[in-house]
Every structure is written in C-alpha cells, then in structure tokens.
Write a protein that holds these residues in place. Sequence first.
Motif, PDB file in Angstrom:
ATOM      1  N   ASP A  55       0.814  -1.224   0.000  1.00 20.69           N
ATOM      2  CA  ASP A  55       0.000   0.000   0.000  1.00 20.69           C
ATOM      3  C   ASP A  55       0.843   1.268   0.000  1.00 20.69           C
ATOM      4  O   ASP A  55       0.319   2.360   0.216  1.00 20.69           O
ATOM      5  CB  ASP A  55      -0.942   0.005   1.211  1.00 20.69           C
ATOM      6  CG  ASP A  55      -1.942  -1.133   1.162  1.00 20.69           C
ATOM      7  OD1 ASP A  55      -2.429  -1.450   0.061  1.00 20.69           O
ATOM      8  OD2 ASP A  55      -2.226  -1.728   2.227  1.00 20.69           O
ATOM      9  N   GLY A  56       2.150   1.118  -0.216  1.00 17.57           N
ATOM     10  CA  GLY A  56       3.030   2.283  -0.239  1.00 17.57           C
ATOM     11  C   GLY A  56       3.911   2.365   1.000  1.00 17.57           C
ATOM     12  O   GLY A  56       3.984   1.431   1.799  1.00 17.57           O
ATOM     13  N   THR A  57       4.581   3.497   1.138  1.00 19.11           N
ATOM     14  CA  THR A  57       5.470   3.704   2.279  1.00 19.11           C
ATOM     15  C   THR A  57       4.653   3.823   3.563  1.00 19.11           C
ATOM     16  O   THR A  57       3.614   4.493   3.594  1.00 19.11           O
ATOM     17  CB  THR A  57       6.312   4.974   2.077  1.00 19.11           C
ATOM     18  OG1 THR A  57       7.069   4.840   0.860  1.00 19.11           O
ATOM     19  CG2 THR A  57       7.276   5.178   3.240  1.00 19.11           C
ATOM     20  N   ALA A  58       5.135   3.169   4.620  1.00 23.49           N
ATOM     21  CA  ALA A  58       4.399   3.139   5.877  1.00 23.49           C
ATOM     22  C   ALA A  58       5.342   3.355   7.049  1.00 23.49           C
ATOM     23  O   ALA A  58       6.524   3.005   7.001  1.00 23.49           O
ATOM     24  CB  ALA A  58       3.677   1.802   6.033  1.00 23.49           C
ATOM     25  N   SER A  59       4.802   3.918   8.111  1.00 19.51           N
ATOM     26  CA  SER A  59       5.512   4.037   9.375  1.00 19.51           C
ATOM     27  C   SER A  59       5.200   2.817  10.232  1.00 19.51           C
ATOM     28  O   SER A  59       4.329   1.999   9.895  1.00 19.51           O
ATOM     29  CB  SER A  59       5.066   5.297  10.113  1.00 19.51           C
ATOM     30  OG  SER A  59       3.704   5.163  10.509  1.00 19.51           O
ATOM     31  N   LEU A  60       5.871   2.691  11.366  1.00 23.34           N
ATOM     32  CA  LEU A  60       5.577   1.582  12.268  1.00 23.34           C
ATOM     33  C   LEU A  60       4.136   1.685  12.773  1.00 23.34           C
ATOM     34  O   LEU A  60       3.428   0.675  12.868  1.00 23.34           O
ATOM     35  CB  LEU A  60       6.564   1.570  13.443  1.00 23.34           C
ATOM     36  CG  LEU A  60       6.542   0.333  14.344  1.00 23.34           C
ATOM     37  CD1 LEU A  60       6.807  -0.939  13.552  1.00 23.34           C
ATOM     38  CD2 LEU A  60       7.571   0.487  15.470  1.00 23.34           C
ATOM     39  N   VAL A  61       3.686   2.904  13.046  1.00 19.94           N
ATOM     40  CA  VAL A  61       2.299   3.108  13.488  1.00 19.94           C
ATOM     41  C   VAL A  61       1.327   2.623  12.409  1.00 19.94           C
ATOM     42  O   VAL A  61       0.304   1.995  12.716  1.00 19.94           O
ATOM     43  CB  VAL A  61       2.032   4.582  13.836  1.00 19.94           C
ATOM     44  CG1 VAL A  61       0.540   4.838  14.064  1.00 19.94           C
ATOM     45  CG2 VAL A  61       2.816   4.987  15.077  1.00 19.94           C
ATOM     46  N   ASP A  62       1.643   2.901  11.158  1.00 13.27           N
ATOM     47  CA  ASP A  62       0.762   2.484  10.057  1.00 13.27           C
ATOM     48  C   ASP A  62       0.565   0.973  10.027  1.00 13.27           C
ATOM     49  O   ASP A  62      -0.506   0.487   9.636  1.00 13.27           O
ATOM     50  CB  ASP A  62       1.324   2.940   8.712  1.00 13.27           C
ATOM     51  CG  ASP A  62       1.310   4.445   8.537  1.00 13.27           C
ATOM     52  OD1 ASP A  62       0.447   5.105   9.136  1.00 13.27           O
ATOM     53  OD2 ASP A  62       2.181   4.945   7.798  1.00 13.27           O
ATOM     54  N   LEU A  63       1.602   0.221  10.430  1.00 11.26           N
ATOM     55  CA  LEU A  63       1.503  -1.231  10.373  1.00 11.26           C
ATOM     56  C   LEU A  63       0.460  -1.781  11.349  1.00 11.26           C
ATOM     57  O   LEU A  63      -0.033  -2.903  11.170  1.00 11.26           O
ATOM     58  CB  LEU A  63       2.860  -1.882  10.652  1.00 11.26           C
ATOM     59  CG  LEU A  63       4.002  -1.533   9.695  1.00 11.26           C
ATOM     60  CD1 LEU A  63       5.224  -2.405   9.997  1.00 11.26           C
ATOM     61  CD2 LEU A  63       3.597  -1.698   8.239  1.00 11.26           C
ATOM     62  N   PHE A  64       0.099  -1.017  12.352  1.00 10.15           N
ATOM     63  CA  PHE A  64      -0.926  -1.467  13.302  1.00 10.15           C
ATOM     64  C   PHE A  64      -2.318  -1.529  12.651  1.00 10.15           C
ATOM     65  O   PHE A  64      -3.179  -2.270  13.100  1.00 10.15           O
ATOM     66  CB  PHE A  64      -0.977  -0.526  14.512  1.00 10.15           C
ATOM     67  CG  PHE A  64       0.119  -0.719  15.505  1.00 10.15           C
ATOM     68  CD1 PHE A  64      -0.105  -1.435  16.674  1.00 10.15           C
ATOM     69  CD2 PHE A  64       1.379  -0.178  15.298  1.00 10.15           C
ATOM     70  CE1 PHE A  64       0.902  -1.608  17.622  1.00 10.15           C
ATOM     71  CE2 PHE A  64       2.397  -0.340  16.229  1.00 10.15           C
ATOM     72  CZ  PHE A  64       2.158  -1.060  17.395  1.00 10.15           C
ATOM     73  N   ARG A  65      -2.539  -0.732  11.630  1.00 10.90           N
ATOM     74  CA  ARG A  65      -3.808  -0.704  10.906  1.00 10.90           C
ATOM     75  C   ARG A  65      -5.025  -0.629  11.836  1.00 10.90           C
ATOM     76  O   ARG A  65      -5.992  -1.378  11.705  1.00 10.90           O
ATOM     77  CB  ARG A  65      -3.929  -1.924   9.990  1.00 10.90           C
ATOM     78  CG  ARG A  65      -2.981  -1.865   8.792  1.00 10.90           C
ATOM     79  CD  ARG A  65      -3.257  -2.988   7.808  1.00 10.90           C
ATOM     80  NE  ARG A  65      -2.429  -2.852   6.606  1.00 10.90           N
ATOM     81  CZ  ARG A  65      -2.381  -3.752   5.641  1.00 10.90           C
ATOM     82  NH1 ARG A  65      -3.103  -4.866   5.731  1.00 10.90           N
ATOM     83  NH2 ARG A  65      -1.619  -3.562   4.577  1.00 10.90           N
ATOM     84  N   GLY A  66      -4.940   0.290  12.774  1.00  8.87           N
ATOM     85  CA  GLY A  66      -6.066   0.535  13.674  1.00  8.87           C
ATOM     86  C   GLY A  66      -6.120  -0.369  14.889  1.00  8.87           C
ATOM     87  O   GLY A  66      -6.996  -0.193  15.743  1.00  8.87           O
ATOM     88  N   GLU A 208      -0.280   2.909  22.177  1.00  8.20           N
ATOM     89  CA  GLU A 208      -1.157   3.513  23.186  1.00  8.20           C
ATOM     90  C   GLU A 208      -1.023   5.023  23.122  1.00  8.20           C
ATOM     91  O   GLU A 208       0.094   5.557  23.209  1.00  8.20           O
ATOM     92  CB  GLU A 208      -0.791   2.998  24.587  1.00  8.20           C
ATOM     93  CG  GLU A 208      -1.870   3.248  25.617  1.00  8.20           C
ATOM     94  CD  GLU A 208      -1.678   2.412  26.871  1.00  8.20           C
ATOM     95  OE1 GLU A 208      -1.120   2.958  27.848  1.00  8.20           O
ATOM     96  OE2 GLU A 208      -2.078   1.223  26.867  1.00  8.20           O
ATOM     97  N   ASP A 209      -2.158   5.715  22.935  1.00 15.86           N
ATOM     98  CA  ASP A 209      -2.169   7.184  22.828  1.00 15.86           C
ATOM     99  C   ASP A 209      -1.238   7.675  21.726  1.00 15.86           C
ATOM    100  O   ASP A 209      -0.546   8.694  21.873  1.00 15.86           O
ATOM    101  CB  ASP A 209      -1.799   7.831  24.172  1.00 15.86           C
ATOM    102  CG  ASP A 209      -2.789   7.475  25.274  1.00 15.86           C
ATOM    103  OD1 ASP A 209      -3.996   7.354  24.971  1.00 15.86           O
ATOM    104  OD2 ASP A 209      -2.348   7.291  26.422  1.00 15.86           O
ATOM    105  N   GLY A 210      -1.190   6.940  20.630  1.00 17.40           N
ATOM    106  CA  GLY A 210      -0.378   7.337  19.485  1.00 17.40           C
ATOM    107  C   GLY A 210       1.099   7.052  19.627  1.00 17.40           C
ATOM    108  O   GLY A 210       1.884   7.411  18.749  1.00 17.40           O
TER     109      GLY A 210
END
Length: 256
Positions: A55-66, A208-210
């Motif tokens: 899906d493109g470039t991602a951060s570590l936070v992005d990998l959590f997918r919600g 947790e909390d971003g």
Amino acid sequence: MTTHKIGTREEWLAARLALLEEEKALTRRSDELARQRQALPWVLVDKAYRFETDDGTASLVDLFRGRSQLLVYHFMFGPDYTAGCPSCSAIADGFDGVVAHLAHHDVMLWAISRAPLAKLRAYKRRMGWTFPWASSLGGDFNADFSVAFSESQQHEGGIEYNYRREEPLAEIPSRGIPDGDAIGAAMSGTDVATYTRERPGMSAFVLEDGIVYHNYSTYARGLDGLWGMYQWLDRAPKGRNEKGVWWRRHDEYDKD
C-alpha cells in the motif's frame, strides 16, 4: 522387529495418565510464562522507521492498521538472497490461517525483511501467501531489533544474537543440525556469510495514545512455538526424528 516397548492397554493408560499430569503442569507453566511476557516493561520506540508495503510507504504506526498490538516476524530474506530462508518459509506457511483471527482480536501480524519489496512480492506469489509483508530495506529496523548485522560485526565477533555474544562467523543455533547454515544459504541463493548476517526472530509492539512501545522479542529456539510442523511432530510417535535439514519449501517436495 520393533525395539520400542510394547504394552497392554492398561499399561498404556497408566503411563498416559502419568504423562497427562506432566502435560498439565507444562500448560500451567506456559500460562505463567505468558503472563510474565505481558508484564515486561514497555520500551518507547522513538525512531521514525519507514517500510515499503503493498500500500506504499508506511511508518511503524501504520503497520498497526487501527489495532493496538503488532506482532512482527523477522523473516530472513536479505537484499542479496534469491529466495527466502527455507526455515522461515516453513514457519510462514502457518501465517495465512491466523492473520484474520488475530486482526479481529486487536492484533496485526506482519513479516518484515530487508529484501526489496519487489523480491518479497515475487516470492510471496510463488509461495501462494497473502499475509502482510513489508520491506525494511535501507533502514535500521532489523539491526535495532538484533536480526541483521554488518560484515564488520560478523568478522570482529560483534554479533549479539539471542541475548549472547557470538564468536566470529559462528553458525546460527539451529537444533545442532550439521551444515544447517550451508544448506540454508544454498537454498537461499547466497553464501554462508551473507546468509547468516540475517537472523530469525519475532517482536511484539503495542500502540497507546499514538505512541509505540516495544514489549517482547524472541529468537532461535524461542520461535519453536510458531513453527507449526514441529508442534505436530512433537506429538508424532517418532517425534522430530532429525538427522539433518529434511524440510524444503512446500513447492519443492516431490509430488506423490
């Protein structure tokens, strides 16, 4: 003629009931170890890691997918490999069946490797896998979590893997199977030195909390529980019954 002990059904039942008590004790001990893993201190992850994904470039936070939890399998597939590590491939064969269940229980599971995304995609197609797989090429993620090492570390004895310091160019601890590294390297299209600069592992993170925190990592035999075929073999009459590297990628076995 078999050399194994032969007994009556009554003898078998008595031995089985004694073993059952041992199995129950092991289960209780395993439950307690799981609680201890969860109680480990959380360590802040403050480095801005970047990954290449479908899906493109991602951060570590992005990998959590919600989700609030992220499990990463550190898959041995270095930039110079022509195919993924066969042992990691055997472990990864079990991922597709659990990814959906984990995702619906607030947990994302990813494989992460240093090979470029194009190689990961091609190998994923070959293996018929669908689980999420990201490339960390060019970043520090693998090195920071002790699954990738430099040539200088390798030759100067600076590799610290599985929480211990290795001798220069030491083999990956792998059940003591002779020539395991040489066979794995050949099956991955590279030499032993290049092959062993990548290592297998698994890491757990929480959001947790971003803010992302690192909770747990395990390596080498600590991955046994994720290697599905061994859980079955440990319950088979002859157990693991190993005399060498017997496994292959699932598309490399002779067809019956």
